[in-house]
Design an enzyme around this catalytic site. Structure first.
Site, mmCIF file in Angstrom:
data_model
loop_
_atom_site.group_PDB
_atom_site.id
_atom_site.type_symbol
_atom_site.label_atom_id
_atom_site.label_comp_id
_atom_site.label_asym_id
_atom_site.label_seq_id
_atom_site.Cartn_x
_atom_site.Cartn_y
_atom_site.Cartn_z
ATOM 1 N N GLY A 43 0.835 -1.196 0.000
ATOM 2 C CA GLY A 43 0.000 0.000 0.000
ATOM 3 C C GLY A 43 0.869 1.244 0.000
ATOM 4 C CG ASP A 46 -7.486 -5.579 -2.815
ATOM 5 O OD1 ASP A 46 -8.734 -5.609 -2.806
ATOM 6 O OD2 ASP A 46 -6.831 -5.039 -3.719
ATOM 7 C CG HIS A 88 -18.694 12.305 4.920
ATOM 8 N ND1 HIS A 88 -19.386 13.480 4.695
ATOM 9 C CD2 HIS A 88 -17.469 12.675 5.357
ATOM 10 C CE1 HIS A 88 -18.595 14.503 4.986
ATOM 11 N NE2 HIS A 88 -17.430 14.043 5.388
ATOM 12 N NE ARG A 132 -16.550 13.122 8.993
ATOM 13 C CZ ARG A 132 -15.347 12.914 8.501
ATOM 14 N NH1 ARG A 132 -14.880 11.682 8.380
ATOM 15 N NH2 ARG A 132 -14.590 13.922 8.137
ATOM 16 C CG LEU A 189 -6.058 12.962 6.417
ATOM 17 C CD1 LEU A 189 -6.130 14.416 5.957
ATOM 18 C CD2 LEU A 189 -5.415 12.120 5.322
#
Lengths: 231, 555
Positions: free
Chosen positions: B10, B206, B227, B271, B377
């Protein structure tokens, strides 16, 4: 909306000497993107059609290809905006080596970045602060997503390892304009040599850039003194 | 055969950060299904939470995260993340990340949902993009080896130790084996299990699916974030920054309906709360076309929109034909983030020796039952760095673990067996699966529907076993990629549904209409799941509670 004929470049190196065009006819919805149309072709007409895609929202650059001879992001291009007489021609990015159908070799493009020292050489006296104005100066070039569209458009160009094209130059501009960078304007020598600073050149590339990176009108004034000095 | 100390799978923020950290002391290679700059991290818009201001505090960041996650997050891990946040932000800044600035030249911060303080460092609404490109620059600087467009086929685990991976090189169709002393999974989330998702087409889980098949414990798979504001029609993300900068949500009567659901934080409630409120309005006939409500940013003015929300404006214009300066924008909730993933500790170590995980594919768990904006993040860079350091450390004290020499050959045979000119491909099956998930496993869940979904999934699985890839050749064979991804989606969807059916309570993003209350006595624990034979076996995992005992969660 009526049916649209997509003339799509097909190329399999084990079978074809050169790319050929194959027609697919598709009923297109209003506001359908070129990427969605290609997905539909692959989903229901020909599962072997090879093209790249990822974010489908114009931020990753994976789906760049030629639409009627102009490089665009397939996910950002509406069929109705580009179909001419209900026809549309889709080809792999120009100036890149085709690998299969619409897939091109991106390796040399990413490698071309290496020629411009593509990272910030942080000034030793940088204290973590940056004025708003200084940050704003870099913002527009910082939006570059490395999609390769500018390299595909730049006339006479061939994307090669260690040969910086416009995409690599945007990286050089972005770093040269960064008040935190120790190399600063010295980075632009390459740009001058490449003649990328010609205002006409810059305007064409800026017009096609999906992120409207200012190759020209906004960046050029900042670079002009340096360009003159080099001559 | 390739061999490295550390193999990172990744190339988003977590993978690149892990690779950079590991490369200081070990040989490293990165395998990725896309070129690094095309990873889904680049689509993140809102920002990175970090308590930088003297008026803010790490403790406040910890508390907001614990409460935001409805007390299911592990508080020891949350403390690590929030404590290390300021350091990683300053580090990124020095590496060249162009954060937006305040008047005095310091890094500007904005409000995101569920936070008691404007704590998110951002770069306009391109926050993920700018950091992804900064880390990519560093990757070029360190000359790290990347294998782009290599797809993971199998993790090599022998006698409980991970020693590499088998991959498909999409360029030439070759099946390749990479051996490594340590493997770091950073393969992102699995939003593509749902038809309505903000996620990139590549987010098919995956790594998580293959870790599960290799015996790793997964955790909290039923917790899926929806969201609140995705574009009606395409479900392209409209950043929480739109509400952070002051945008309103309006129903079809023009009411700011959030005052009925979260009078304190209004549109900036977490959210899960906002997504449920929107869905409730639509359900009760106060939406438009029974599908969407409006996000109104007109009062923000053109200047602020240009400065702070340029991408939101561009996306709305392009994909909805709406100029947000002049019109309100049709939005609906859509899948956005996978809280669940491969269970790991604060150094990324999973239940399989030599296999580490970080980023969205991992479950540390810092997000608990609902992630706050600005924390994903942050998680990628904090725990990516940690996983990289740990991977290098482990690699320093071991030799290449033995792997099954026939594994590559077995994968080649498996692929060859599904390539068949006649038979059903997976395209329709995949559509049915993802629609099923959106319809029956979405914002509101109910036992009967979840049970029906489990049954339908059994049928889909049977069809998948019969499915073929209707074309020969392995080079750039996207029908084959589709086939492989669909298998992973099926594996993960089933775990999400079964987990949701088992959990007879409502907590964070998991809301059961038939069990609308949180039940701490019965369910204050993680849902662990691992594979025994062909079947998932569920168990309870303890939640780390260090400072904050569960309290009622209101906003």
């Amino acid at each position: 909306m009526a049916a649209v004929t997509f003339s799509v470049a097909r190329y399999a190196p084990e079978r074809d000497d050169a790319p050929r065009l194959e027609d697919f006819r598709l009923a297109v919805r209003p506001a359908q993107t070129v990427l969605e149309a290609l997905q539909e072709i692959r989903g229901s007409l020909d599962p072997t059609l090879a093209f790249r895609s990822a974010c489908r929202s114009g931020i990753c650059g994976d789906c760049a290809l030629m639409v009627n001879g102009i490089p665009r992001l397939a996910c950002e291009t509406l069929v109705r905006d580009v179909a001419v007489g209900e026809r549309l021609q889709i080809e792999p990015l120009h100036h890149f080596r085709p690998l299969r159908d619409l897939v091109v070799d991106c390796e040399p493009f990413f490698d071309s970045l290496r020629a411009v020292v593509p990272w910030l050489v942080t000034r030793p006296d940088h204290d973590g602060r940056m004025t708003r104005e200084a940050a704003r100066e870099v913002e527009a070039t910082n939006a570059c997503i490395l999609c390769g569209i500018c390299d595909a458009q730049w006339e006479g160009h061939e994307v090669r390892r260690n040969a910086p094209g416009p995409g690599a130059m945007v990286k050089a501009y972005r770093l040269a304009l960064d008040s935190r960078d120790a190399l600063g304007r010295a980075r632009l020598r390459l740009a001058v040599e490449l003649n990328l600073l010609s205002p006409e050149n810059a305007r064409t590339l800026q017009a096609l850039c999906p992120k409207v990176v200012p190759f020209g009108d906004e960046v050029f004034p900042a670079l002009r003194p340096f360009a003159v000095q080099q001559e | 055969m390739h061999a490295y100390d550390v193999l990172v799978i990744g190339s988003g923020l977590a993978g690149l950060r892990a690779a950079l950290a590991a490369s200081e002391r070990a040989s490293v290679a990165i395998v990725s299904k896309v070129y690094p700059t095309r990873s889904h991290s680049g689509a993140a818009q809102g920002g990175f939470n970090a308590a930088l201001s003297p008026q803010d505090s790490v403790a406040a960041h910890v508390f907001d995260t614990v409460k935001g996650g409805d007390y299911l997050g592990d508080q020891d891990a949350i403390e690590v993340m929030c404590t290390e946040a300021p350091g990683v932000i300053y580090e990124l800044e020095r590496l060249g990340t162009l954060f937006s600035r305040s008047e005095d030249g310091s890094i500007a911060q904005r409000s995101l949902g569920g936070a008691g303080f404007p704590r998110a460092c951002f770069a306009a609404d391109l926050s993920g993009h700018v950091v992804l490109h900064t880390l990519y620059e560093q990757l070029l600087r360190r000359q790290l080896r990347v294998y782009p467009e290599w797809h993971l086929l199998r993790l090599l685990v022998k006698d409980g130790v991970c020693g590499g991976a088998v991959c498909l090189d999409l360029h030439n169709g070759r099946v390749e084996t990479i051996r490594a002393k340590v493997v770091v999974l950073a393969t992102g989330g699995f939003g593509r299990t749902f038809s309505r998702t903000t996620n990139s087409l590549i987010c098919t889980g995956d790594g998580v699916a293959l870790a599960y098949e290799a015996g790793a414990v997964l955790s909290d798979m039923e917790f899926v974030q929806f969201h609140p504001t995705t574009l009606y029609g395409t479900n392209i993300l409209i950043s929480e920054a739109a509400r952070g900068e002051g945008g309103y949500l309006l129903n079809n009567r023009g009411e700011r309906f959030m005052d009925r659901y979260a009078p304190g934080l209004m549109e900036l409630a977490p959210r899960d709360v906002v997504a449920r409120a929107i869905q409730m309005e639509i359900k009760n006939g106060r939406g438009y076309e029974d599908e969407y409500v409006l996000l109104d940013m007109r009062h923000l003015g053109q200047d602020l929109i240009r400065e702070r929300l340029p991408q939101v404006r561009e996306l709305a214009e392009r994909y909805a034909g709406v100029d947000i300066v002049r019109e309100a924008l049709p939005i609906q909730p859509g899948q956005h983030y996978s809280m669940g993933g491969v269970r790991c500790d604060v150094w990324g170590q999973t239940s399989v020796d030599g296999l580490l995980a970080c980023g969205e594919c991992a479950n540390v768990s810092v997000h608990g039952a609902n992630r706050l904006g600005g924390n994903s993040l942050l998680e990628t860079v904090v725990f990516g760095r940690r996983a990289g350091l740990k991977a290098a450390e482990l690699a320093g004290s071991r030799t290449l673990p033995p792997v099954d020499p026939a594994a590559g050959e077995r994968e080649s045979t498996r692929l060859a067996a599904v390539m068949h000119p006649a038979g059903e491909g997976v395209a329709r099956l995949r559509r049915e699966l993802t629609t099923l998930m959106t319809d029956k496993v979405g914002v509101f869940r109910e036992g009967g529907e979840l049970g029906a979904a489990v049954a339908e999934m059994g049928l889909l699985r049977r069809r998948y076993r019969e499915a073929v890839v209707p074309t020969g050749g392995l080079s750039f064979n996207y029908a084959l990629v589709d086939y492989l991804e669909t298998g992973h989606l099926l594996t993960l969807a089933e775990l999400i549904v079964r987990g949701a059916l088992r959990r007879t309570e409502s907590r964070g993003a998991h809301y059961r209409l038939d069990y609308p209350r949180r039940d701490d006595a019965g369910w204050l624990h993680h849902t662990f799941v691992s594979r025994q034979g062909e079947e998932p076996v569920f168990s309870e995992g303890e939640v780390s509670i260090t400072q904050y005992a569960p309290k009622e969660r209101t906003y």
